[in-house]
Design an enzyme around this catalytic site. Structure first.
Site, mmCIF file in Angstrom:
data_model
loop_
_atom_site.group_PDB
_atom_site.id
_atom_site.type_symbol
_atom_site.label_atom_id
_atom_site.label_comp_id
_atom_site.label_asym_id
_atom_site.label_seq_id
_atom_site.Cartn_x
_atom_site.Cartn_y
_atom_site.Cartn_z
ATOM 1 N N LYS A 94 53.686 25.475 40.166
ATOM 2 C CA LYS A 94 54.783 25.732 41.119
ATOM 3 C C LYS A 94 56.065 25.026 40.684
ATOM 4 O O LYS A 94 56.633 24.208 41.398
ATOM 5 C CB LYS A 94 54.402 25.343 42.549
ATOM 6 C CG LYS A 94 53.191 26.116 43.055
ATOM 7 C CD LYS A 94 52.855 25.793 44.489
ATOM 8 C CE LYS A 94 51.633 26.511 44.989
ATOM 9 N NZ LYS A 94 50.355 26.021 44.435
HETATM 10 P P1 5BU Z 1 41.321 27.665 48.845
HETATM 11 O O1 5BU Z 1 40.325 26.558 48.783
HETATM 12 O O2 5BU Z 1 40.737 29.032 48.517
HETATM 13 O O3 5BU Z 1 42.108 27.649 50.120
HETATM 14 O O4 5BU Z 1 42.325 27.301 47.638
HETATM 15 C C1 5BU Z 1 43.496 28.039 47.427
HETATM 16 C C2 5BU Z 1 44.160 27.654 46.134
HETATM 17 O O5 5BU Z 1 45.285 28.506 45.941
HETATM 18 C C3 5BU Z 1 44.681 26.232 46.038
HETATM 19 O O6 5BU Z 1 44.497 25.783 44.714
HETATM 20 C C4 5BU Z 1 46.170 26.336 46.339
HETATM 21 O O7 5BU Z 1 46.965 25.439 45.605
HETATM 22 C C5 5BU Z 1 46.490 27.756 45.872
HETATM 23 N N1 5BU Z 1 47.545 28.411 46.665
HETATM 24 C C6 5BU Z 1 47.417 28.710 47.994
HETATM 25 O O8 5BU Z 1 46.401 28.412 48.623
HETATM 26 N N2 5BU Z 1 48.432 29.353 48.657
HETATM 27 C C7 5BU Z 1 49.577 29.704 48.054
HETATM 28 O O9 5BU Z 1 50.442 30.310 48.681
HETATM 29 C C8 5BU Z 1 49.688 29.387 46.665
HETATM 30 C C9 5BU Z 1 48.679 28.753 45.999
HETATM 31 BR BR1 5BU Z 1 51.212 29.846 45.769
#
Ligand code: 5BU
Length: 268
Positions: A94
């Protein structure tokens, strides 16, 4: 085996970059649209996770600065194993600084320009971030692509302010370093609107998907991965749905099957 051009249809013809083509071919080979958010905090935890799920994962999304016992040699070995298992390497950095700093931040201790094929960036500082990141990859003779944040999955994010997503898409569509966009996997309607703006020519990858959970920790929102793909997602970014599952390998397989079936159902 099905051919990537058949499965992806118009998207295949319109997304001509070699990274996009490589991604779409791997999806077909593995019958999966799963991008693993490998949010584990130790090298051992990461390695174990990779071992468990690599058959069902097409890209490895990292947060290199989460790792407590990080070392350049352990990281390089870990990345090497992901590459050998046919994954694109995607550092979710990011970026958001001015171009020259974003460029130089891809060197430094982590040296991500030398191992990341893809990286995320906000466009809040303007298009120089794309130019800077392109220079960083070029300086080490590697190809790389940027996923611009057009939407986010977290509640109350300011990318929802009217006009922002469309402005990001307009810049990204014209820039050769833009591999695609991050869309919000938790809201199919918003995602379908983003797909309208983007057209066929760029990937949309979506975090905020989970088969079982609706609201995550600290404002994270989730939607159904199948619905996200039907609404225009080309890759589902799954973290805790896999790495916190009792059996990460079974979970990865379930996400893979669901996303692959949805792609076939979408029919392009
Ligand atoms: P989760 O455990 O499935 O919630 O992880 C989601 C991943 O995606 C996590 O590594 C965040 O940094 C990434 N992410 C997110 O959740 N939402 C966003 O809008 C973005 C990245 Br950009």
């Amino acid at each position: 085996m099905m051919r990537a051009a058949e499965v992806w249809g118009e998207r295949w013809s319109a997304c001509e970059s070699s990274l996009s083509r490589r991604y779409m071919e791997t999806v077909v080979a593995k019958q999966s649209l799963v991008i693993l958010a490998a949010d584990r905090y130790t090298m051992a935890g990461l390695s174990e996770l990779l071992e468990d799920v690599s058959d069902h994962v097409v890209a490895l999304k990292t947060h290199v600065d989460l790792v407590e016992d990080w070392s350049a040699s352990a990281w390089s070995e870990f990345i090497g194993r992901a590459v050998a298992a046919d994954m694109l390497i995607f550092e979710d950095r990011k970026h958001g600084d001015i171009g020259k700093i974003a460029r130089d931040q891809m060197g430094g201790a982590y040296d991500s320009r030398n191992w990341a094929d893809l990286m995320t960036a906000h466009l809040i500082s303007g298009p120089s971030v794309l130019d800077g990141m392109a220079e960083a990859w070029k300086s080490v003779g590697r190809e790389g692509g940027v996923l611009l944040l057009a939407q986010m999955s977290s509640a109350g994010n300011l990318l929802e302010i009217p006009g922002y997503s469309a402005a990001v898409v307009a810049v990204g569509q014209q820039h050769p370093a833009c591999f695609g966009f991050i869309g919000n996997g938790s809201r199919p309607d918003e995602l379908a609107q983003l797909r309208q703006l983007v057209g066929e020519g760029r990937m949309i990858w979506t975090p905020g998907v989970n088969i079982a959970v609706v609201d995550g920790e600290l404002g994270q929102r989730y939607g159904c991965p199948r619905q996200a793909v039907i609404s225009g997602s080309d890759g589902i970014i799954v973290g805790s749905g896999i790495h916190r599952a009792e059996s990460p390998s079974k979970a990865a397989k379930a996400y893979a099957e669901m996303s692959w079936q949805a792609l076939l159902e979408r029919g392009r």
